[in-house]
Design a protein around this motif. Structure first.
Motif, PDB file in Angstrom:
ATOM      1  N   SER A  10       0.825  -1.210   0.000  1.00  0.00           N
ATOM      2  CA  SER A  10       0.000   0.000   0.000  1.00  0.00           C
ATOM      3  C   SER A  10       0.856   1.257   0.000  1.00  0.00           C
ATOM      4  CB  SER A  10      -0.924   0.009   1.230  1.00  0.00           C
ATOM      5  OG  SER A  10      -1.894  -1.006   1.145  1.00  0.00           O
ATOM      6  N   THR A  11       1.923   1.252   0.795  1.00  0.00           N
ATOM      7  CA  THR A  11       2.782   2.435   0.895  1.00  0.00           C
ATOM      8  C   THR A  11       3.475   2.728  -0.423  1.00  0.00           C
ATOM      9  OG1 THR A  11       3.153   2.017   3.255  1.00  0.00           O
ATOM     10  CG2 THR A  11       4.704   3.479   2.145  1.00  0.00           C
ATOM     11  N   VAL A  12       3.979   1.693  -1.079  1.00  0.00           N
ATOM     12  CA  VAL A  12       4.677   1.904  -2.353  1.00  0.00           C
ATOM     13  C   VAL A  12       3.706   2.378  -3.428  1.00  0.00           C
ATOM     14  CG1 VAL A  12       5.930   0.764  -4.206  1.00  0.00           C
ATOM     15  CG2 VAL A  12       6.540   0.305  -1.831  1.00  0.00           C
ATOM     16  N   VAL A  13       2.545   1.736  -3.532  1.00  0.00           N
ATOM     17  CA  VAL A  13       1.544   2.167  -4.518  1.00  0.00           C
ATOM     18  C   VAL A  13       1.109   3.607  -4.232  1.00  0.00           C
ATOM     19  CG1 VAL A  13      -0.800   1.754  -5.370  1.00  0.00           C
ATOM     20  CG2 VAL A  13       0.737  -0.176  -4.990  1.00  0.00           C
ATOM     21  N   TYR A  14       1.006   3.946  -2.965  1.00  0.00           N
ATOM     22  CA  TYR A  14       0.622   5.299  -2.540  1.00  0.00           C
ATOM     23  C   TYR A  14       1.598   6.355  -3.051  1.00  0.00           C
ATOM     24  CZ  TYR A  14      -0.531   8.994   0.896  1.00  0.00           C
ATOM     25  OH  TYR A  14      -0.880  10.163   1.519  1.00  0.00           O
ATOM     26  N   HIS A  15       2.827   5.949  -3.277  1.00  0.00           N
ATOM     27  CA  HIS A  15       3.854   6.897  -3.715  1.00  0.00           C
ATOM     28  C   HIS A  15       3.770   7.253  -5.194  1.00  0.00           C
ATOM     29  CE1 HIS A  15       5.659   6.808   0.206  1.00  0.00           C
ATOM     30  NE2 HIS A  15       6.524   7.705  -0.193  1.00  0.00           N
ATOM     31  N   THR A  16       2.668   6.887  -5.831  1.00  0.00           N
ATOM     32  CA  THR A  16       2.418   7.405  -7.181  1.00  0.00           C
ATOM     33  C   THR A  16       1.859   8.826  -7.116  1.00  0.00           C
ATOM     34  OG1 THR A  16       0.199   6.410  -7.150  1.00  0.00           O
ATOM     35  CG2 THR A  16       1.976   5.117  -8.160  1.00  0.00           C
ATOM     36  N   VAL A  28       1.055  -2.405 -11.873  1.00  0.00           N
ATOM     37  CA  VAL A  28       0.460  -3.590 -12.495  1.00  0.00           C
ATOM     38  C   VAL A  28       1.197  -4.852 -12.045  1.00  0.00           C
ATOM     39  CG1 VAL A  28       0.056  -4.785 -14.677  1.00  0.00           C
ATOM     40  CG2 VAL A  28      -0.424  -2.340 -14.495  1.00  0.00           C
ATOM     41  N   VAL A  29       2.534  -4.794 -12.059  1.00  0.00           N
ATOM     42  CA  VAL A  29       3.329  -5.962 -11.635  1.00  0.00           C
ATOM     43  C   VAL A  29       3.040  -6.298 -10.175  1.00  0.00           C
ATOM     44  CG1 VAL A  29       5.673  -6.804 -11.211  1.00  0.00           C
ATOM     45  CG2 VAL A  29       5.155  -5.550 -13.321  1.00  0.00           C
ATOM     46  N   ILE A  30       2.967  -5.267  -9.319  1.00  0.00           N
ATOM     47  CA  ILE A  30       2.672  -5.498  -7.900  1.00  0.00           C
ATOM     48  C   ILE A  30       1.296  -6.146  -7.746  1.00  0.00           C
ATOM     49  CG2 ILE A  30       2.186  -4.355  -5.704  1.00  0.00           C
ATOM     50  CD1 ILE A  30       4.291  -2.253  -6.491  1.00  0.00           C
ATOM     51  N   SER A  31       0.325  -5.637  -8.487  1.00  0.00           N
ATOM     52  CA  SER A  31      -1.044  -6.149  -8.388  1.00  0.00           C
ATOM     53  C   SER A  31      -1.120  -7.621  -8.763  1.00  0.00           C
ATOM     54  CB  SER A  31      -1.985  -5.338  -9.286  1.00  0.00           C
ATOM     55  OG  SER A  31      -1.964  -3.968  -8.944  1.00  0.00           O
ATOM     56  N   LEU A  32      -0.305  -8.033  -9.734  1.00  0.00           N
ATOM     57  CA  LEU A  32      -0.363  -9.406 -10.237  1.00  0.00           C
ATOM     58  C   LEU A  32       0.514 -10.374  -9.449  1.00  0.00           C
ATOM     59  CD1 LEU A  32      -0.265  -8.714 -14.092  1.00  0.00           C
ATOM     60  CD2 LEU A  32      -2.267  -9.259 -12.685  1.00  0.00           C
ATOM     61  N   SER A  33       1.508  -9.850  -8.728  1.00  0.00           N
ATOM     62  CA  SER A  33       2.492 -10.752  -8.119  1.00  0.00           C
ATOM     63  C   SER A  33       2.596 -10.662  -6.603  1.00  0.00           C
ATOM     64  CB  SER A  33       3.882 -10.480  -8.710  1.00  0.00           C
ATOM     65  OG  SER A  33       4.298  -9.155  -8.398  1.00  0.00           O
ATOM     66  N   ALA A  34       2.113  -9.562  -6.003  1.00  0.00           N
ATOM     67  CA  ALA A  34       2.336  -9.361  -4.567  1.00  0.00           C
ATOM     68  C   ALA A  34       1.460 -10.280  -3.730  1.00  0.00           C
ATOM     69  CB  ALA A  34       2.070  -7.907  -4.192  1.00  0.00           C
ATOM     70  N   GLN A  35       1.947 -10.593  -2.543  1.00  0.00           N
ATOM     71  CA  GLN A  35       1.195 -11.366  -1.575  1.00  0.00           C
ATOM     72  C   GLN A  35       0.889 -10.512  -0.356  1.00  0.00           C
ATOM     73  OE1 GLN A  35       3.542 -14.838  -0.668  1.00  0.00           O
ATOM     74  NE2 GLN A  35       2.817 -15.956  -2.461  1.00  0.00           N
ATOM     75  N   GLY A  36      -0.266 -10.756   0.242  1.00  0.00           N
ATOM     76  CA  GLY A  36      -0.617 -10.043   1.454  1.00  0.00           C
ATOM     77  C   GLY A  36       0.071 -10.669   2.653  1.00  0.00           C
ATOM     78  N   ASP A  37      -0.150 -10.092   3.834  1.00  0.00           N
ATOM     79  CA  ASP A  37       0.476 -10.615   5.035  1.00  0.00           C
ATOM     80  C   ASP A  37      -0.063 -11.990   5.412  1.00  0.00           C
ATOM     81  OD1 ASP A  37       2.013  -8.340   5.253  1.00  0.00           O
ATOM     82  OD2 ASP A  37       0.582  -7.295   6.536  1.00  0.00           O
ATOM     83  N   ASP A  38      -1.211 -12.378   4.832  1.00  0.00           N
ATOM     84  CA  ASP A  38      -1.776 -13.695   5.111  1.00  0.00           C
ATOM     85  C   ASP A  38      -1.252 -14.758   4.148  1.00  0.00           C
ATOM     86  OD1 ASP A  38      -2.979 -12.881   2.798  1.00  0.00           O
ATOM     87  OD2 ASP A  38      -5.044 -12.997   3.539  1.00  0.00           O
ATOM     88  N   PHE A  50      -7.250  -6.811  -5.100  1.00  0.00           N
ATOM     89  CA  PHE A  50      -7.221  -5.632  -5.967  1.00  0.00           C
ATOM     90  C   PHE A  50      -7.822  -4.422  -5.259  1.00  0.00           C
ATOM     91  CE2 PHE A  50      -9.224  -2.887  -9.170  1.00  0.00           C
ATOM     92  CZ  PHE A  50      -8.088  -2.532  -9.891  1.00  0.00           C
ATOM     93  N   ALA A  51      -8.787  -4.678  -4.361  1.00  0.00           N
ATOM     94  CA  ALA A  51      -9.407  -3.573  -3.625  1.00  0.00           C
ATOM     95  C   ALA A  51      -8.372  -2.811  -2.808  1.00  0.00           C
ATOM     96  CB  ALA A  51     -10.514  -4.101  -2.712  1.00  0.00           C
ATOM     97  N   GLY A  52      -7.384  -3.525  -2.261  1.00  0.00           N
ATOM     98  CA  GLY A  52      -6.338  -2.854  -1.488  1.00  0.00           C
ATOM     99  C   GLY A  52      -5.499  -1.944  -2.358  1.00  0.00           C
ATOM    100  N   ILE A  53      -5.156  -2.412  -3.564  1.00  0.00           N
ATOM    101  CA  ILE A  53      -4.403  -1.589  -4.518  1.00  0.00           C
ATOM    102  C   ILE A  53      -5.234  -0.370  -4.921  1.00  0.00           C
ATOM    103  CG2 ILE A  53      -3.271  -1.538  -6.762  1.00  0.00           C
ATOM    104  CD1 ILE A  53      -1.847  -3.356  -4.857  1.00  0.00           C
ATOM    105  N   ALA A  54      -6.522  -0.605  -5.193  1.00  0.00           N
ATOM    106  CA  ALA A  54      -7.405   0.489  -5.619  1.00  0.00           C
ATOM    107  C   ALA A  54      -7.535   1.545  -4.527  1.00  0.00           C
ATOM    108  CB  ALA A  54      -8.782  -0.066  -5.990  1.00  0.00           C
ATOM    109  N   LEU A  55      -7.651   1.117  -3.275  1.00  0.00           N
ATOM    110  CA  LEU A  55      -7.760   2.066  -2.173  1.00  0.00           C
ATOM    111  C   LEU A  55      -6.479   2.889  -2.023  1.00  0.00           C
ATOM    112  CD1 LEU A  55      -9.602  -0.048   0.560  1.00  0.00           C
ATOM    113  CD2 LEU A  55     -10.499   1.926  -0.681  1.00  0.00           C
TER     114      LEU A  55
END
Length: 302
Positions: free
Chosen positions: A97-103, A136-146, A152-157
């Motif tokens: 979330s923090t990295v995506v936020y830096h857009t 886009v790469v983060i959205s397709l490859s990242a894992q959550g803490d679980d 995708f909702a987390g990326i969108a937020l």
């Protein structure tokens, strides 16, 4: 240290490091995003008002009606940005979330071009494309803490939070004549008033530890952090500020991995590097230098 920049460098570095731990404090509090944002506004706003009163800054402040309207609008965007960002943590992860936020600095430049007619250089378009590819790469490859793929909702937020923060910064650029401490105190007061009704649906924590985490967020991660940022921002070169701003997302990713067991995949790491490289790259043109960098509050703050 005899270097005149040493103190501002330490202040800005401390503020960025604190920013990187906000996500952990939010999750540890166990409260819903609106309640967390309310607590941050209430505690941080009260402390900033007291600080400004003690410094005598309210004494000669005579804001115009336009200034007040813009300040309130900026405050609503700022608080909305917090609610979205805090909500995104549990749907993705603190680091993602923090990295995506830096857009947000790239979005801010786009707003300046759209509403102020500022020219957008080719370098900005390239950086925007790189950052978008990274998301886009983060959205397709990242894992959550679980351990499951991020929602995708987390990326969108997080992207929505970046958009609102860019809007708050855009408005703040029109209020440069107002002392930032006063503007922040006013906007946090507005945020506390607007978010108070939400407590009927998302109440504050009922346990002492949860309340203490929110108290920490309002005091150290808001009031103290604001004072550190505003005491140093005007004394440092833009390139220094941009470089030290890397501490914010880097600390967030490290905290996410150390405290919450987040596992960073190599595609996710590559996407993060792409976003940060694009968003935090030093500006080269005079027009670019006038645009806000990530971590530069532009009279608003994260």
């Amino acid at each position: 240290m005899t270097n005149p920049e040493s103190r501002p460098v330490l202040q800005w570095s401390a503020a960025m490091a604190l920013s990187g731990t906000i996500g952990a404090v939010v999750l540890e509090s166990g409260a819903a995003a609106p309640a967390v944002a309310f607590a941050r506004c209430l505690v941080g706003g009260v402390l900033l008002v007291v600080w400004s009163l003690a410094r005598g800054w309210f004494r000669d402040w005579r804001p115009t009606r336009r200034d007040l309207l813009l300040a309130v609008a900026g405050g609503l965007l700022l608080v909305g940005n917090w609610v979205l960002l805090f909500a995104s943590y549990s749907l993705s992860s603190i680091g993602v979330s923090t990295v995506v936020y830096h857009t947000q600095p790239l979005i801010l430049v786009g707003m300046a071009a759209m509403f102020l007619g500022e020219k957008v250089g080719r370098s900005h378009l390239v950086r925007a494309g790189v950052a978008f590819a990274g998301v886009v790469v983060i959205s397709l490859s990242a894992q959550g803490d679980d351990g499951h793929p991020v929602r995708f909702a987390g990326i969108a937020l997080a992207l929505g939070a970046a958009l609102l923060y860019a809007g708050a910064s855009f408005i703040a650029k029109q209020l440069k004549h107002i002392r930032p401490h006063l503007l922040a105190a006013l906007q946090l007061t507005v945020g506390a008033i607007v978010l108070a009704p939400a407590l009927m649906f998302t109440p504050l924590p009922s346990t002492a530890p949860g309340l203490l985490w929110l108290l920490l967020l309002g005091t150290v991660h808001t009031a103290v952090m604001y004072v550190l940022m505003y005491a140093s921002i005007g004394k440092l070169p833009t390139t220094t500020v941009a470089l030290l701003s890397y501490l914010y997302p880097v600390v967030a990713v490290v905290v996410d991995m150390a405290a919450f067991g987040h596992r960073l995949t190599w595609p996710e790491g590559l996407g993060m590097l792409a976003v940060l490289a694009a968003a935090l790259a030093p500006q080269r043109t005079k027009a670019d230098m006038r645009n806000a960098q990530p971590g530069i509050p532009s009279r608003a703050s994260r």
